[in-house]
Design a protein around this motif. Sequence first.
Motif, mmCIF file in Angstrom:
data_model
loop_
_atom_site.group_PDB
_atom_site.id
_atom_site.type_symbol
_atom_site.label_atom_id
_atom_site.label_comp_id
_atom_site.label_asym_id
_atom_site.label_seq_id
_atom_site.Cartn_x
_atom_site.Cartn_y
_atom_site.Cartn_z
ATOM 1 N N SER A 135 2.487 -29.879 -32.915
ATOM 2 C CA SER A 135 3.274 -28.732 -32.430
ATOM 3 C C SER A 135 3.578 -27.689 -33.491
ATOM 4 O O SER A 135 4.088 -26.612 -33.162
ATOM 5 N N ARG A 136 3.298 -27.978 -34.767
ATOM 6 C CA ARG A 136 3.626 -27.026 -35.826
ATOM 7 C C ARG A 136 2.808 -27.357 -37.068
ATOM 8 O O ARG A 136 2.254 -28.442 -37.195
ATOM 9 N N GLY B 228 -1.363 -21.268 -36.870
ATOM 10 C CA GLY B 228 -1.012 -20.117 -36.053
ATOM 11 C C GLY B 228 0.110 -20.372 -35.067
ATOM 12 O O GLY B 228 0.472 -19.475 -34.290
ATOM 13 N N SER B 229 0.698 -21.565 -35.098
ATOM 14 C CA SER B 229 1.774 -21.899 -34.168
ATOM 15 C C SER B 229 2.987 -21.008 -34.410
ATOM 16 O O SER B 229 3.292 -20.621 -35.534
ATOM 17 N N THR B 230 3.688 -20.695 -33.326
ATOM 18 C CA THR B 230 4.923 -19.928 -33.467
ATOM 19 C C THR B 230 6.085 -20.801 -33.929
ATOM 20 O O THR B 230 7.142 -20.283 -34.293
ATOM 21 N N ALA B 231 5.916 -22.122 -33.901
ATOM 22 C CA ALA B 231 6.962 -23.016 -34.379
ATOM 23 C C ALA B 231 7.078 -22.911 -35.896
ATOM 24 O O ALA B 231 6.100 -22.631 -36.603
ATOM 25 N N LEU C 68 16.075 -24.894 -34.837
ATOM 26 C CA LEU C 68 15.590 -23.854 -35.731
ATOM 27 C C LEU C 68 14.584 -22.950 -35.037
ATOM 28 O O LEU C 68 14.574 -21.729 -35.266
ATOM 29 N N ASP C 69 13.728 -23.519 -34.204
ATOM 30 C CA ASP C 69 12.717 -22.727 -33.493
ATOM 31 C C ASP C 69 13.381 -21.731 -32.546
ATOM 32 O O ASP C 69 12.861 -20.635 -32.344
ATOM 33 N N ARG C 70 14.520 -22.112 -31.980
ATOM 34 C CA ARG C 70 15.215 -21.195 -31.060
ATOM 35 C C ARG C 70 15.810 -20.011 -31.800
ATOM 36 O O ARG C 70 16.028 -18.972 -31.242
#
Length: 268
Positions: free
Chosen positions: A51-52, A22-25, A266-268
């Motif tokens: 973190s991901r 469910g991570s947004t990363a 990439l996350d940004r």
Amino acid sequence: MASEVPPHHSSYLAYADEGDAGSTALPLVLIHGHPFDRTMWAPQITAFAPSRRVVAPDLRGYGASPVVPGVTPLSTFAKDIAALLDDLGVEEFALAGLSMGGQIVMECYRQFPKRIRGLVLADTFPAAETPEGKKTRNAMADRLLREGMRGYADEVLRKMVAPYADAEVAAHVHRMMTATSPEGAAAALRGRAERPDYRSLLTGVTVPALVVVGADDEFTPVSDAEAMHAALPDSTLHVIDSAAHMPNLERPEEFNEALAGFLARLDR
């Protein structure tokens, strides 16, 4: 250790699936090289799963995945990966591969580019096989079927990892090679001998790319990485000192630092 986690099994491939789904990363998908398995990515799974979501399959013919004798083209490996990610509900992701895994990453981009948000090409090269290379790969496939993996593993270990590499790293690499099915390895070698030329594909890649190579890699030297970096429209080149063909295991801190910076972008 991530390498000790028993594999999951999809409809076909065995795989590691770690971290927070469910991570947004952005999820990270890791494609191993030949003749290895998903455990070659243990330092990266450990580093990035907090973190991901991190998915690392055993390719068909390797690790705990089924062995299919004959010929396994890169296109088949890519279709397997797409089917696994469909099963897992992973729509978009960063895709990383080392050596043969990097060539599979290129094939994945050829087949389903809209799902891939970034490419990591480690210790690999995009050119098609030469006529001499085809003969060599097919001869090696014959040898592995005839003799098994151990002789080959003993011969290439100190080119896979540098002679000065940590003894535990060398032992891990040797274990992966000797545990690989000769039939699976031979099928991949025969398929890889017939791979297409991905050099023109790289010039049209529309997502960011990270090109990584060990400074002392004899299989895919720094010049190969420099050529890919020059061909890709938006790429970063990272040469890792004191490493050969498997910098992700030989120098995991340096490899992970480069990968973390790329994923943050990439996350940004």
